[in-house]
Design an enzyme around this catalytic site. Structure first.
Site, PDB file in Angstrom:
ATOM      1  N   GLY A 195       1.998   4.167   3.964  1.00 48.60           N
ATOM      2  CA  GLY A 195       1.285   3.052   4.580  1.00 48.60           C
ATOM      3  C   GLY A 195       0.000   3.528   5.240  1.00 48.60           C
ATOM      4  N   GLY A 238       0.811  -1.237   0.000  1.00 45.33           N
ATOM      5  CA  GLY A 238       0.000   0.000   0.000  1.00 45.33           C
ATOM      6  C   GLY A 238       0.833   1.271   0.000  1.00 45.33           C
ATOM      7  CE  LYS A 241       5.038  12.115  -0.692  1.00 44.74           C
ATOM      8  NZ  LYS A 241       5.581  10.755  -0.569  1.00 44.74           N
TER       9      LYS A 241
HETATM   10  P1  NAP Z   1      -6.110   3.996  -2.943  1.00 43.83           P
HETATM   11  O1  NAP Z   1      -5.768   2.843  -2.070  1.00 43.83           O
HETATM   12  O2  NAP Z   1      -6.052   3.847  -4.407  1.00 43.83           O
HETATM   13  O3  NAP Z   1      -7.573   4.488  -2.509  1.00 43.83           O
HETATM   14  C1  NAP Z   1      -8.292   5.446  -3.230  1.00 43.83           C
HETATM   15  C2  NAP Z   1      -9.748   5.415  -2.778  1.00 43.83           C
HETATM   16  O4  NAP Z   1     -10.448   6.459  -3.396  1.00 43.83           O
HETATM   17  C3  NAP Z   1     -10.468   4.114  -3.143  1.00 43.83           C
HETATM   18  O5  NAP Z   1     -11.320   3.731  -2.097  1.00 43.83           O
HETATM   19  C4  NAP Z   1     -11.291   4.486  -4.392  1.00 43.83           C
HETATM   20  O6  NAP Z   1     -12.513   3.773  -4.491  1.00 43.83           O
HETATM   21  C5  NAP Z   1     -11.586   5.947  -4.098  1.00 43.83           C
HETATM   22  N1  NAP Z   1     -11.721   6.710  -5.331  1.00 43.83           N
HETATM   23  C6  NAP Z   1     -10.757   7.013  -6.232  1.00 43.83           C
HETATM   24  N2  NAP Z   1     -11.263   7.741  -7.237  1.00 43.83           N
HETATM   25  C7  NAP Z   1     -12.597   7.892  -6.982  1.00 43.83           C
HETATM   26  C8  NAP Z   1     -13.651   8.533  -7.647  1.00 43.83           C
HETATM   27  N3  NAP Z   1     -13.479   9.173  -8.802  1.00 43.83           N
HETATM   28  N4  NAP Z   1     -14.879   8.498  -7.070  1.00 43.83           N
HETATM   29  C9  NAP Z   1     -15.079   7.850  -5.903  1.00 43.83           C
HETATM   30  N5  NAP Z   1     -14.106   7.220  -5.219  1.00 43.83           N
HETATM   31  C10 NAP Z   1     -12.881   7.239  -5.756  1.00 43.83           C
HETATM   32  O7  NAP Z   1      -5.187   5.252  -2.596  1.00 43.83           O
HETATM   33  P2  NAP Z   1      -4.388   5.540  -1.243  1.00 43.83           P
HETATM   34  O8  NAP Z   1      -3.067   4.854  -1.299  1.00 43.83           O
HETATM   35  O9  NAP Z   1      -5.275   5.332  -0.080  1.00 43.83           O
HETATM   36  O10 NAP Z   1      -4.050   7.099  -1.436  1.00 43.83           O
HETATM   37  C11 NAP Z   1      -5.050   8.074  -1.264  1.00 43.83           C
HETATM   38  C12 NAP Z   1      -4.417   9.445  -1.209  1.00 43.83           C
HETATM   39  O11 NAP Z   1      -3.497   9.513  -0.121  1.00 43.83           O
HETATM   40  C13 NAP Z   1      -3.596   9.820  -2.449  1.00 43.83           C
HETATM   41  O12 NAP Z   1      -3.701  11.208  -2.636  1.00 43.83           O
HETATM   42  C14 NAP Z   1      -2.171   9.463  -2.046  1.00 43.83           C
HETATM   43  O13 NAP Z   1      -1.205  10.215  -2.744  1.00 43.83           O
HETATM   44  C15 NAP Z   1      -2.207   9.875  -0.583  1.00 43.83           C
HETATM   45  N6  NAP Z   1      -1.230   9.229   0.271  1.00 43.83           N
HETATM   46  C16 NAP Z   1      -1.074   7.893   0.225  1.00 43.83           C
HETATM   47  C17 NAP Z   1      -0.183   7.281   1.093  1.00 43.83           C
HETATM   48  C18 NAP Z   1       0.025   5.793   1.102  1.00 43.83           C
HETATM   49  O14 NAP Z   1       0.924   5.332   1.821  1.00 43.83           O
HETATM   50  N7  NAP Z   1      -0.749   5.015   0.362  1.00 43.83           N
HETATM   51  C19 NAP Z   1       0.561   8.068   1.982  1.00 43.83           C
HETATM   52  C20 NAP Z   1       0.377   9.458   2.002  1.00 43.83           C
HETATM   53  C21 NAP Z   1      -0.529  10.027   1.140  1.00 43.83           C
HETATM   54  P3  NAP Z   1     -12.548   2.194  -4.737  1.00 43.83           P
HETATM   55  O15 NAP Z   1     -11.937   1.588  -3.482  1.00 43.83           O
HETATM   56  O16 NAP Z   1     -13.970   1.839  -4.885  1.00 43.83           O
HETATM   57  O17 NAP Z   1     -11.703   1.943  -5.950  1.00 43.83           O
HETATM   58  N1  HSE Z   2       3.495   6.784  -2.732  1.00 41.51           N
HETATM   59  C1  HSE Z   2       3.933   7.578  -1.640  1.00 41.51           C
HETATM   60  C2  HSE Z   2       5.282   7.083  -1.181  1.00 41.51           C
HETATM   61  C3  HSE Z   2       2.944   7.497  -0.506  1.00 41.51           C
HETATM   62  O1  HSE Z   2       5.668   5.978  -1.558  1.00 41.51           O
HETATM   63  O2  HSE Z   2       5.970   7.804  -0.456  1.00 41.51           O
HETATM   64  C4  HSE Z   2       3.259   8.438   0.624  1.00 41.51           C
HETATM   65  O3  HSE Z   2       3.099   9.773   0.240  1.00 41.51           O
END
Ligand code: NAP
Ligand code: HSE
Length: 429
Positions: free
Chosen positions: A301, A186, A204
């Site tokens: 994460g 993730g 960032k």
């Molecule tokens: P993800 O696992 O892909 O989750 C995205 C969620 O948003 C899913 O539940 C998806 O729905 C929903 N979604 C996406 N597009 C949509 C739309 N058009 N309409 C309705 N629902 C929609 O992403 P994530 O890793 O959680 O990341 C989310 C955000 O946090 C991003 O901006 C990312 O850069 C940021 N972020 C992530 C992390 C990390 O470690 N992953 C860390 C810091 C910041 P479905 O589940 O139904 O597909």
């Molecule tokens: N994809 C990003 C990373 C999530 O790997 O650092 C956290 O912002």
């Protein structure tokens, strides 16, 4: 009193928010006097299995069920991407809702528009989770360190690439396998090319540098190189040279002239950044009063990122409780010049594929001589079928002189490829 929250997205981060909120709900109510409750959760696919249990009817595909619901005071955006996230966020702000987001893409590209809309509407917009996962970086830069003139930022701000490079170094994993693992944990973005090509770190850095250097840094101001070209051979040579390879982000403000870079670098094994492994991130900040600070923790994460999101939610609740929401002031941001290349001399690593013939090395040495660049270390290994691999580490050299020498090397008939050119990090002062 309960405060209803609308959650946009329930993937890695959104599910972490649901879990952490449930775990800390009573404590948050005790601390703030307000009890947060997730009322609605917007997703794309209602039938997808979720990592957390949600009440029947809590999930929706209709954004109006959150954005037009007057009961919902806070919208937490964990969808990612630019659209429709930007439209939903602006609609929430215009409806008088406070917004917490983890979306660095949106803040890096449209942050000013969103913050200005929030100021006009008198609501809070918070984005601690957008940079550095669990590590507090945004609030230290915007609050605790504002008395400083900040001159330097340097660190590892992408968990996915750090995980990949750590796996390649420690277990000899190949790039594709390490990336697949980072995705399954993730850490990666929906499109992982933004991680591996350095764009996520550049976004960032643009956010951090704007805050640290009190200006508006555009994404295109950041010089970006990713890690796709790093091979097992580079990792092994780095090891032989007493280094590890890291994707570093660095920003400098020298009397109003900025240099902003994201790219792979060799980091000596005794350097503190060499020990930042896996999904961990670290950022050095240098301020004229505070001196050097280092921030370290999990940069990606589910729960680490949810920790930062929930920290912002709690801050919004405190402001609501005290009746001091929407305190953002209009910012006066002077423009600063951005230098094309940094001019400070650094050591460089390069790996060349050359014809294994008499005169090849002399030709290479002559390019370095003409460019007035001195070589610190040279490793030559026989590769295969008449090709040799030559690895050179230079003494400290101005980047423009190095770029000129690389052009000269590429023009040599003996040199078949200049595979990777990376700076070698010095010890922190
Ligand atoms: P993800 O696992 O892909 O989750 C995205 C969620 O948003 C899913 O539940 C998806 O729905 C929903 N979604 C996406 N597009 C949509 C739309 N058009 N309409 C309705 N629902 C929609 O992403 P994530 O890793 O959680 O990341 C989310 C955000 O946090 C991003 O901006 C990312 O850069 C940021 N972020 C992530 C992390 C990390 O470690 N992953 C860390 C810091 C910041 P479905 O589940 O139904 O597909
Ligand atoms: N994809 C990003 C990373 C999530 O790997 O650092 C956290 O912002």
């Amino acid at each position: 009193m309960n405060v209803a929250i609308g959650l946009l997205g329930c993937g890695t981060v959104g599910a972490g928010v649901v879990e952490l909120l449930a775990r800390r709900q009573d404590k948050i109510a005790e601390l703030t006097g307000l009890r947060p409750e997730i009322k609605k959760v917007l997703v794309r696919d209602l039938d997808k299995p979720r990592a957390v249990a949600l009440a029947p009817g809590q999930l929706t595909q209709n954004p109006d069920e959150l954005l037009a619901d007057e009961d919902i005071r806070i919208v937490v955006e964990t969808m990612g991407g630019i659209e429709p996230a930007r439209t939903y966020m602006l609609a929430a702000i215009q409806a008088g809702k406070h917004v917490v987001t983890a979306n660095k893409d949106l803040i890096a590209l449209h942050g000013l528009e969103i913050l200005e809309a929030a100021r006009a509407a008198g609501v809070d917009v918070m984005y601690e989770a957008a940079v550095g996962g669990a590590i507090p970086l945004i609030r230290p830069l915007t609050e605790h360190l504002t008395a400083n003139e900040i001159t330097d930022l340097k660190g590892i701000i992408n968990g996915t690439t750090n995980y990949i490079l750590t796996k390649m170094t420690e277990t000899g994993a190949d790039f594709a396998d390490a990336l697949a693992e980072a995705q399954s944990l993730g850490y990666a973005e929906a499109d992982p090319s933004s991680d591996v090509d350095g764009l996520d770190a550049a976004r960032k850095l643009a956010i951090l540098a704007s805050l640290a250097f009190c200006t508006r840094v555009r994404l295109e101001d950041v010089h970006v190189q990713g890690i796709r070209s790093i091979t097992a051979a580079d990792v092994a040579y780095a090891d032989e040279l007493g280094c590890v390879i890291k994707l570093l982000a660095s920003g400098r403000d020298r009397h109003g002239v900025l240099s902003l870079h994201v790219g792979p670098a060799l980091v000596p094994k005794h350097h503190p950044l060499a020990h930042v492994s896996g999904s961990f991130n670290a950022l050095f900040v240098r301020g004229d009063a505070a001196g050097d600070l280092m921030f370290y923790g999990r940069g990606a994460g589910s729960l680490p990122t949810a920790s930062a999101v929930m920290g912002d939610v709690i801050e919004v609740l405190r402001s609501l409780r005290l009746g001091v929401s929407g305190r953002a002031t209009r910012m006066i941001l002077p423009d600063k010049r951005v230098a094309a290349l940094p001019d400070e001399p650094v050591r460089f690593y390069m790996r060349l594929t050359v014809a294994d013939q008499p005169g090849a090395f002399a030709a290479i040495a002559s390019i370095f001589g003409v460019s007035n660049i001195s070589m610190e270390t040279v490793l030559q290994k026989r590769a295969k079928r008449g090709q040799a691999e030559v690895v050179i580490v230079t003494h400290a050299t101005p980047p423009h002189a190095l770029a000129h020498a690389v052009e000269g090397l590429r023009a040599l008939p003996h040199v078949q490829a200049v595979n990777n050119v990376m700076p070698v990090e010095e010890d922190p002062a």
